[in-house]
Design a protein around this motif. Structure first.
Motif, short mmCIF file in Angstrom:
data_model
loop_
_atom_site.label_atom_id
_atom_site.label_comp_id
_atom_site.label_asym_id
_atom_site.label_seq_id
_atom_site.Cartn_x
_atom_site.Cartn_y
_atom_site.Cartn_z
N MET A 23 1.98 -21.23 -4.18
CA MET A 23 0.53 -21.28 -4.22
C MET A 23 0.01 -20.71 -5.53
SD MET A 23 -0.84 -20.36 -0.43
CE MET A 23 0.19 -18.93 -0.25
N TYR A 24 0.71 -19.71 -6.04
CA TYR A 24 0.25 -19.07 -7.26
C TYR A 24 0.25 -20.06 -8.43
CZ TYR A 24 -0.28 -15.70 -11.02
OH TYR A 24 -0.76 -15.02 -12.11
N ASP A 25 1.23 -20.96 -8.46
CA ASP A 25 1.30 -21.94 -9.54
C ASP A 25 0.07 -22.85 -9.53
OD1 ASP A 25 3.73 -20.93 -10.35
OD2 ASP A 25 4.89 -22.41 -9.23
N PHE A 26 -0.47 -23.12 -8.38
CA PHE A 26 -1.64 -24.00 -8.28
C PHE A 26 -2.95 -23.25 -8.43
CE2 PHE A 26 1.53 -26.73 -6.53
CZ PHE A 26 1.09 -28.02 -6.81
N TYR A 27 -3.04 -22.06 -7.87
CA TYR A 27 -4.33 -21.37 -7.78
C TYR A 27 -4.38 -20.03 -8.50
CZ TYR A 27 -4.76 -24.76 -3.98
OH TYR A 27 -4.79 -25.91 -3.25
N GLY A 28 -3.29 -19.61 -9.10
CA GLY A 28 -3.23 -18.30 -9.73
C GLY A 28 -4.31 -18.06 -10.77
N GLU A 29 -4.69 -19.09 -11.49
CA GLU A 29 -5.71 -18.92 -12.53
C GLU A 29 -7.09 -18.59 -11.95
OE1 GLU A 29 -5.43 -18.69 -15.90
OE2 GLU A 29 -3.29 -18.65 -15.39
N LEU A 30 -7.25 -18.74 -10.66
CA LEU A 30 -8.52 -18.41 -10.02
C LEU A 30 -8.62 -16.92 -9.67
CD1 LEU A 30 -8.78 -21.54 -7.70
CD2 LEU A 30 -9.96 -21.15 -9.87
N GLY A 82 -6.37 -19.29 1.24
CA GLY A 82 -7.71 -19.81 1.49
C GLY A 82 -8.04 -20.97 0.57
N TYR A 83 -7.67 -20.85 -0.70
CA TYR A 83 -7.88 -21.96 -1.63
C TYR A 83 -7.13 -23.21 -1.16
CZ TYR A 83 -9.90 -18.71 -5.07
OH TYR A 83 -10.67 -17.80 -5.73
N GLU A 84 -5.88 -23.03 -0.75
CA GLU A 84 -5.10 -24.18 -0.29
C GLU A 84 -5.71 -24.77 0.98
OE1 GLU A 84 -2.32 -27.23 0.26
OE2 GLU A 84 -3.08 -26.20 -1.50
N ASN A 85 -6.18 -23.92 1.89
CA ASN A 85 -6.78 -24.42 3.12
C ASN A 85 -8.01 -25.27 2.85
OD1 ASN A 85 -4.82 -23.09 4.61
ND2 ASN A 85 -6.13 -21.35 5.10
N ARG A 86 -8.75 -24.92 1.78
CA ARG A 86 -9.96 -25.67 1.45
C ARG A 86 -9.68 -26.86 0.53
NH1 ARG A 86 -11.63 -20.44 1.53
NH2 ARG A 86 -11.61 -20.11 -0.71
N LEU A 87 -8.79 -26.71 -0.43
CA LEU A 87 -8.61 -27.72 -1.46
C LEU A 87 -7.42 -28.66 -1.22
CD1 LEU A 87 -9.31 -25.42 -4.54
CD2 LEU A 87 -10.90 -27.03 -3.44
N HIS A 88 -6.41 -28.19 -0.53
CA HIS A 88 -5.22 -28.99 -0.18
C HIS A 88 -4.48 -29.55 -1.39
CE1 HIS A 88 -6.73 -28.72 3.90
NE2 HIS A 88 -7.87 -29.24 3.49
N MET A 89 -4.51 -28.85 -2.51
CA MET A 89 -3.85 -29.35 -3.71
C MET A 89 -2.33 -29.42 -3.55
SD MET A 89 -6.12 -27.64 -6.78
CE MET A 89 -4.84 -27.94 -7.97
N ILE A 90 -1.75 -28.43 -2.92
CA ILE A 90 -0.30 -28.43 -2.75
C ILE A 90 0.11 -29.56 -1.81
CG2 ILE A 90 1.68 -27.10 -1.91
CD1 ILE A 90 0.11 -24.56 -2.79
N LYS A 91 -0.62 -29.69 -0.72
CA LYS A 91 -0.35 -30.77 0.24
C LYS A 91 -0.46 -32.13 -0.45
CE LYS A 91 -2.25 -32.76 4.45
NZ LYS A 91 -3.39 -32.71 5.35
N ARG A 92 -1.50 -32.31 -1.25
CA ARG A 92 -1.69 -33.58 -1.96
C ARG A 92 -0.60 -33.80 -2.99
NH1 ARG A 92 -7.89 -33.33 -3.63
NH2 ARG A 92 -7.51 -35.47 -4.32
#
Length: 106
Positions: free
Chosen positions: A1-8, A54-64
């Motif tokens: 998750m950090y790789d996708f959302y860490g910059e936030l 929480g970011y993943e639950n809302r944005l689903h970037m990893i799932k996508r």
């Protein structure tokens, strides 16, 4: 998750999270380095993990990303078998896959 959302995360959060996860530092080492309590480090790591989830639950970037990766792997398989598959079947599979990828990206 950090790789996708860490910059936030804030710079402070990133520094502590990276020290714990990527540098495998102990809570005590991190606390000493950042001038906070061991409990503070623990709480911050928990909050960061919850925030990232929480970011993943809302944005689903990893799932996508995973869905698109799976479709790309199937495209590779199709290209490897292109000589064995009829032209119509290949076209049908390409249309289906391109539709799925477009849907994931929109």
């Amino acid at each position: 998750m950090y790789d996708f959302y860490g910059e936030l995360l804030t710079d402070h959060q990133k520094s502590i999270y990276e020290a714990a996860v990527y540098e495998d530092m102990s809570l005590t080492e991190i606390a000493d380095e950042h001038g906070i309590s061991k409990q503070g480090v623990h709480d911050l790591i928990k909050r960061c993990t919850k925030t990232l989830q929480g970011y993943e639950n809302r944005l689903h970037m990893i799932k996508r990303f995973e869905a698109i990766k799976q479709d790309a792997e199937f495209l590779k398989e199709l290209s490897d078998k292109a000589d064995e598959i009829s032209s119509d079947e290949l076209k049908k599979n390409l249309r289906i896959l391109s539709g799925k990828i477009i849907e994931e990206l929109t």
